[in-house]
Scaffold this active site. Structure first.
Site, short mmCIF file in Angstrom:
data_model
loop_
_atom_site.label_atom_id
_atom_site.label_comp_id
_atom_site.label_asym_id
_atom_site.label_seq_id
_atom_site.Cartn_x
_atom_site.Cartn_y
_atom_site.Cartn_z
N ASP A 203 0.84 -1.20 0.00
CA ASP A 203 0.00 0.00 0.00
C ASP A 203 0.87 1.25 0.00
OD1 ASP A 203 0.90 -0.18 2.71
OD2 ASP A 203 -0.95 -1.22 3.26
N ASP B 12 -8.63 -3.39 14.39
CA ASP B 12 -10.01 -3.61 13.92
C ASP B 12 -10.08 -4.71 12.87
OD1 ASP B 12 -8.76 -2.38 11.83
OD2 ASP B 12 -10.09 -0.64 11.73
N HIS C 51 -8.17 -4.94 10.05
CA HIS C 51 -7.86 -4.58 8.67
C HIS C 51 -6.52 -5.17 8.24
CE1 HIS C 51 -5.62 -0.99 10.41
NE2 HIS C 51 -4.79 -1.33 9.45
N GLU D 257 -10.15 -1.44 5.30
CA GLU D 257 -10.81 -1.21 6.57
C GLU D 257 -12.05 -2.09 6.70
OE1 GLU D 257 -9.40 0.55 8.74
OE2 GLU D 257 -8.34 2.26 7.88
#
Length: 261
Positions: free
Chosen positions: A67, A136, A138, A143
């Site tokens: 990324d 979370d 991800h 996300e």
């Protein structure tokens, strides 16, 4: 999905570095997908030590980026291209000609995303993709509620992710970009081997949801359950909430050495 519980982050780093070295012995020009952040550093440190001792050869290896921030110049110290150059390429002695990543400064970001997907395919695909995991759930910057079939695309970061990443920007969240280019979950799943490293008690809920929860977009990492060769390496703290921890320890302890991970 294979789950390997290790004593600490250093042990996890050595285990994964050994898997990379074995892959490179079998396929010297393997394409290694790498992630940024603090979690994968023990992997890069262990692999660098193996290269320097002659136990690993990365002279023909290729490196692919997971990324990138949108809008940060490539030379910005916190662009992921710069971070990976410092943490991976330079220590390993791999030149930029062996590196590939998305263009976060492209005028047409959508085309840059599509171009990166094409480039990965034309390179023969990622042989081993190293992943971290967010609190979370991800992976990359996919996300919660990202499509499990998503391709490389632009994403808007959640406030929590920007807070988590502010430590790399002098603690100032206002310096953290709002957007990133990330390989999509569908793109990630095309790698031949997925290896997720998780360390620390803050990742325990995410690891449990990834391994033992349902496959659901609310926990993007749970998509690894759909992959034919996915390995989760978790230290004791990150594995603390796994209900089947005893089973995972037993199966790994009795696994043939030749299989690796």
């Amino acid at each position: 999905m294979e789950v390997v519980i290790v004593p600490d982050a250093a042990a996890g780093g050595e285990l994964i570095a050994n898997a990379m070295a074995r892959l490179l012995r079998r396929k010297p020009d393997a394409l290694l997908g790498v992630a940024t952040g603090s979690t994968p550093l023990p992997v890069y440190q262990a692999l660098t030590a193996m290269v320097r001792s002659g136990d690993a050869d990365v002279s023909r290896a290729r490196i692919a980026q997971l990324d990138e921030y949108v809008g940060l110049p490539a030379e910005h110290p916190e662009s992921y291209r710069s971070v990976l150059r410092r943490q991976v390429l330079e220590p390993l002695g791999v030149g930029m000609t062996a590196f590939m990543g998305p263009d976060g400064t492209a005028r047409d970001v959508r085309e840059a995303c599509e171009a990166y997907d094409r480039a990965l395919a034309e390179a023969g695909g990622v042989d081993l993709q190293l992943l971290g995991i967010g609190t979370d759930g991800h992976i990359g910057f996919n996300e919660p509620c990202s499509s499990l079939a998503s391709r490389t695309r632009i994403k808007t970061l959640t406030e929590q992710t920007r807070i988590d990443n502010a430590r790399f920007f002098d603690g100032d969240i206002d310096q953290v970009p709002h957007h990133v280019i990330t390989q999509g979950i569908g793109t990630i799943l095309e790698a031949r081997h997925l290896v997720l490293l998780a360390t620390g008690e803050g990742k325990a809920d995410a690891v449990a949801a990834t391994v033992e929860g349902p496959v659901a977009a609310v926990c993007p990492a749970s998509a690894l359950q759909l992959h034919p060769h996915a390995t989760v390496v978790a230290d004791e703290a990150a594995a603390a909430k796994l209900k089947l921890a005893h089973y995972f320890r037993h199966t790994y302890a009795n696994k043939p050495d030749w299989q690796g991970i």
